[in-house]
Design a protein around this motif. Structure first.
Motif, PDB file in Angstrom:
ATOM      1  N   MET A  37       0.417  -0.927  -0.014  1.00 26.64           N
ATOM      2  CA  MET A  37       0.099  -0.366  -0.309  1.00 26.64           C
ATOM      3  C   MET A  37       0.954   1.077  -0.207  1.00 26.64           C
ATOM      4  O   MET A  37       0.026   1.841  -0.433  1.00 26.64           O
ATOM      5  N   MET A  38       1.621   1.111   0.555  1.00 28.28           N
ATOM      6  CA  MET A  38       2.947   2.756   0.858  1.00 28.28           C
ATOM      7  C   MET A  38       3.355   2.244  -0.432  1.00 28.28           C
ATOM      8  O   MET A  38       3.622   3.967  -0.726  1.00 28.28           O
ATOM      9  N   VAL A  39       3.559   1.882  -1.314  1.00 23.81           N
ATOM     10  CA  VAL A  39       4.991   2.442  -2.458  1.00 23.81           C
ATOM     11  C   VAL A  39       4.293   2.507  -3.588  1.00 23.81           C
ATOM     12  O   VAL A  39       4.195   3.449  -3.754  1.00 23.81           O
ATOM     13  N   LEU A  40       2.851   1.753  -3.635  1.00 17.36           N
ATOM     14  CA  LEU A  40       2.041   1.989  -4.601  1.00 17.36           C
ATOM     15  C   LEU A  40       1.381   2.873  -4.207  1.00 17.36           C
ATOM     16  O   LEU A  40       1.123   4.370  -4.908  1.00 17.36           O
ATOM     17  N   LEU A  41       1.238   3.630  -3.118  1.00 19.96           N
ATOM     18  CA  LEU A  41       0.363   5.179  -3.050  1.00 19.96           C
ATOM     19  C   LEU A  41       1.075   6.537  -2.664  1.00 19.96           C
ATOM     20  O   LEU A  41       1.256   7.160  -3.613  1.00 19.96           O
ATOM     21  N   HIS A  42       2.673   5.493  -3.182  1.00 19.32           N
ATOM     22  CA  HIS A  42       3.925   7.087  -2.688  1.00 19.32           C
ATOM     23  C   HIS A  42       3.933   7.049  -3.702  1.00 19.32           C
ATOM     24  O   HIS A  42       4.630   8.687  -5.055  1.00 19.32           O
ATOM     25  N   THR A  43       4.369   5.616  -5.527  1.00 16.25           N
ATOM     26  CA  THR A  43       4.101   5.795  -6.381  1.00 16.25           C
ATOM     27  C   THR A  43       3.373   6.531  -7.401  1.00 16.25           C
ATOM     28  O   THR A  43       4.164   7.264  -8.408  1.00 16.25           O
TER      29      THR A  43
END
Length: 857
Positions: A37-43
């Motif tokens: 979730m964190m990687v996809l949100l920030h990307t």
């Protein structure tokens, strides 16, 4: 001795493998979900930011009117990673003309010139008079973009000429190309001693506001000279999203963990009782349990995070990397995953504390009571009331099995509740994510046209003050005859004055402020008394049928027939304020919200226009043409729209009128076309597309200030951003769906495994495999249906909250519960409950019964 006792936790980890794996996978799930979730949100946030920077600039802010001394301070600032400089001068110093075309010539350093581009041929200018520009700019000037070519441009204000030399070609810049801004870039004069505009890029965008305060103090300037660039990333909003998402993930994972861990402790309860009986104290036993828990926890961290990173990288990969090229500061932008290390570590730290606290509380509850109770009992607490599930003598086999299923649910009600809660939260999470993905997709579809990439080829003017300017209608007919042309969309605009009804409700604060600004920079206001009436300046545009059909999508109230707009009918564009987002002080293309001026379908609007149609004089703009003859006309408003579709290059802030092109031709037979979108035929190759662009430029560039260019590449870029963001959004939802399904399978399967001893006893007493399956189907179905019912109650307020924080209301969409996503995930959950019930464990079969009765777990 104490160390040896504590090391007993390794024995339990090895001996109770299924317990260990269940707890391990609950932790892996937590870290997997958190990192994905964190990687996809920030990307996704980064991709959206890159798109914004393409429209504006990749800088964080710009400062006006700087001296060399002030620049020397900025150059020493280690927090500033890039300074791009251009000359701060008036329009008269940069406004030039070549042949029929108006152009701007900007002085700047190499960083400014390549801020949103790259030199694709030749070099950057080293001396004043050496110029670079995009290829389409030279084509519209009637020049072949050949390195070394010289030509002479003339200043529109001073009539001074300057000979310039083409030394390089730049890649296309979306901001300039979309607006049709013909601009040449050159270097500063060697003797330049004027003021500068500096575009700044900071090392840490997150520290923007403290840094700006520091710069203001050091340079001795006020806030008015510093402007924040719209493309700067909004980290505060991202961090709030991080906090919300992390909170939901942690809550979900802690529920899953507690349910699994509590069941694991119950399975080991007798062993803990034996340890107490041989002398181990409660405190030592609790320490041993926590040591075992953290041993599993620490091992799960790298597995969970790595699994999450791999999943997120896979989602990013399938979104398609950037085949198209975007350049900032002469370098190609690469789309790489953004790994928010701090956020992942913060979530891990919170989980570490909560896991220890939960383990301590659960462990303390399990070992409470006497040694005899620990050894003899397998379930803590009181069994739930059997109620309707009390086994009665009457009734057939099915009824008995149903009651037995209910009895096992009620026997350990807490464990059953956690199973229900796990399934319920998974369903609610997926429903919420699917709904959020749907709202973002709808918003993108609603706003795609608003980027003004509404034609493969665009013909526009930077501004016009007469209906007669633009592309002559005979040239438009010539364009329509080109065999490669499929669709031509046109707009012809007539400057008008609207009779201002003073009692008409409006946003006076906004209009007063805009008129004050307009008068400051242009010397006149957009509203006032023209000697006869109180009026405000506006435009009436004539659209052809193709555009009017597109316009229907943006009707906010009323209706109109695009094939038949009568002489006395009008469509009105009125901008609105976003009533949901009070922080947004600017109007926009919203279907809902408070209009800047309260016109509605069915109202009438009265206008007047000059009989001679001569609206290009300063006298007209200042309302001083009192000797001119005006024609008055009253229109009935058939519909109010939220967006004009064709770009209004005069940027009318007051309500704008739209009619059919035929009605404009009645008023002004010699009217020109000021905005035109053209689509070529499908499946044209690159060579044919380039040839069509050249044909359009040859026809349109014969007219003063008319710019034609291909937008195919920019449309593909925009579509690429759209596809990437949609893949990320749905990637998050699908990932959550898959992980939830895996966890649900593990949870229910583990719940079945912990019942091995008692099921084997029932098998030894004569219960058949078919009866066991039927009983398990009843049990798991009851749990699944209960979870679905609770999820139904929870998902309604969750999706309503997501609706409220989205732009759905402003874009005219009412709240609709996503029953498709809910039914999909609920059906999948229920199917898993049934299918798992039909998969009997090997230890429940005849050959394994004796072994199953004696199993530890």
């Amino acid at each position: 001795m104490n160390n040896k006792k504590l090391k007993l936790h390794l024995y339990f980890i090895k001996s109770y493998k299924k317990n260990t794996l269940a707890v391990f996978f609950s932790f892996v799930l937590a870290f997997m979900l958190l990192s994905v979730m964190m990687v996809l949100l920030h990307t996704n946030h980064k991709v959206a930011s890159i798109q914004d920077k393409m429209y504006y600039t990749p800088s964080d802010c710009y400062i006006e009117s700087l001296s060399e001394k002030q620049l020397s301070y900025l150059r020493k600032d280690k927090d500033i990673v890039n300074i791009s400089l251009t000359a701060d001068y008036g329009q008269e110093d940069s406004d030039y003309r070549y042949n029929n075309q108006r152009l701007l010539m900007d002085k700047g350093d190499s960083s400014y010139i390549t801020m949103m581009a790259k030199v694709i041929e030749g070099r950057l200018p080293e001396h004043y008079g050496e110029v670079v520009a995009e290829k389409w700019v030279f084509l519209n000037l009637g020049l072949e973009p050949e390195i070394g070519k010289t030509f002479t441009i003339r200043n529109n204000y001073t009539d001074k000429t300057i000979k310039v030399k083409l030394v390089g070609i730049l890649s296309d810049m979306l901001s300039s190309k979309r607006a049709g801004l013909v601009r040449l870039y050159t270097a500063f004069e060697s003797h330049y001693n004027g003021k500068y505009i500096a575009y700044l890029k900071f090392k840490d965008e997150d520290g923007y506001y403290p840094k700006i305060k520091s710069i203001m103090k050091e340079l001795g300037i006020n806030k008015k000279r510093i402007s924040q660039c719209p493309g700067m990333e909004d980290f505060s909003g991202l961090y709030k999203t991080d906090a919300r998402v992390t909170g939901v993930i942690i809550f979900l994972c802690m529920v899953i963990f507690y349910g699994v861990y509590r069941t694991a402790l119950i399975a080991r309860k007798q062993q803990y009782g034996i340890l107490r009986a041989v002398g181990m104290k409660k405190k030592e036993l609790l320490k041993m349990m926590l040591a075992g828990l953290y041993h599993i926890y620490i091992i799960s961290i790298p597995f969970g995070i790595m699994a999450g990173l791999l999943i997120s990288f896979f989602v990013i990969k399938i979104s398609g990397d950037m085949e198209l090229e975007i350049y900032f500061y002469n370098e190609r932008i690469k789309f790489v995953p953004v790994i928010p290390v701090i956020q992942i570590l913060a979530g891990t730290a919170v989980l570490t504390v909560l896991v220890g606290l939960t383990g301590y509380i659960a462990g303390k509850k399990i070992i409470t009571g006497s040694v005899i109770e620990l050894i003899s009992e397998t379930v803590t607490g009181k069994a739930g009331k059997q109620g309707i599930f009390r086994i009665r003598k009457s009734g057939g086999k099915t009824s008995t099995l149903f009651q037995m299923a209910g009895k096992y649910i009620m026997k350990d009600l807490k464990t059953s509740c956690f199973a229900v809660l796990t399934i319920c939260l998974g369903i609610t999470l997926f429903t919420g994510l699917a709904y959020r993905a749907g709202t973002l997709k709808t918003f993108r579809e609603d706003t795609k046209d608003m980027n003004y990439l509404n034609g493969e080829y665009t013909v526009t003017m930077l501004g016009f003050d007469s209906v007669k300017q633009g592309v002559p209608r005979q040239d438009v007919k010539e364009i329509q005859k080109i065999k490669e042309v499929a669709v031509v969309k046109t707009a012809s605009g007539l400057p008008i004055r609207v009779i201002d009804e003073k009692d008409r409700k409006r946003n006076s604060e906004y209009y007063d402020d805009m008129n004050r600004r307009f008068k400051k920079y242009n010397g006149y206001s957009l509203a006032g008394h023209d000697g006869s009436d109180y009026v405000f300046q506006s435009m009436i545009y004539g659209y052809n049928t193709e555009v009017l059909k597109k316009l229907q999508k943006y009707v906010a109230s009323g209706s109109f027939n695009p094939l038949s707009i009568k002489d006395n009918e009008i469509v009105l564009l009125v901008l609105r304020m976003d009533d949901k987002n009070k922080e947004n002080k600017f109007p926009g293309f919203y279907k809902e919200g408070t209009p800047l001026m309260q016109y509605k379908a069915g109202d009438t609007i009265k206008i007047k226009y000059r009989k001679d149609l001569e609206t290009g004089s300063l006298q007209y703009l200042k309302f001083k043409d009192t000797d001119a003859d005006y024609i008055y006309k009253t229109y009935k408003i058939k519909a109010v729209v939220s967006f004009s579709y064709m770009e209004d290059y005069n940027k009318t802030i007051y309500p704008m009128l739209i009619t059919s092109d035929s009605q404009i031709q009645k008023i002004a037979p010699d009217s020109g076309i000021q905005c035109m979108y053209i689509d070529g035929k499908k499946n044209m190759d690159t060579k044919s597309q380039n040839m069509l662009e050249q044909q359009l430029i040859n026809i349109c560039s014969q007219n003063s200030n008319v710019i034609a260019r291909s937008m195919i590449y920019q449309i593909e870029q925009n579509e690429m951003f759209y596809r990437k963001q949609m893949v990320y959004i749905y990637g998050i939802a699908i990932t959550a769906f898959v992980l939830m399904m895996i966890n649900m399978v593990n949870n229910l399967k583990y719940r079945m495994q912990t019942r091995t001893r008692e099921i084997c006893m029932l098998r030894a007493a004569g219960m058949s495999i078919a009866m066991v399956k039927e009983m398990m189907v009843f049990e798991n179905t009851i749990l699944g249906l209960t979870a679905i019912l609770v999820a139904l109650i929870l998902s309604l307020p969750v999706t309503k909250y997501l609706y409220n924080i989205s732009d759905m209301y402003a874009m005219g969409h009412s709240f609709k519960w996503d029953y498709t996503a809910f039914l999909t995930i609920s059906s999948a959950a229920l199917a898993i409950c049934v299918l798992l019930s039909l998969r009997i464990l090997k230890s429940w079969k005849v050959s394994q019964i004796a072994e199953g009765i004696g199993k530890l777990e």
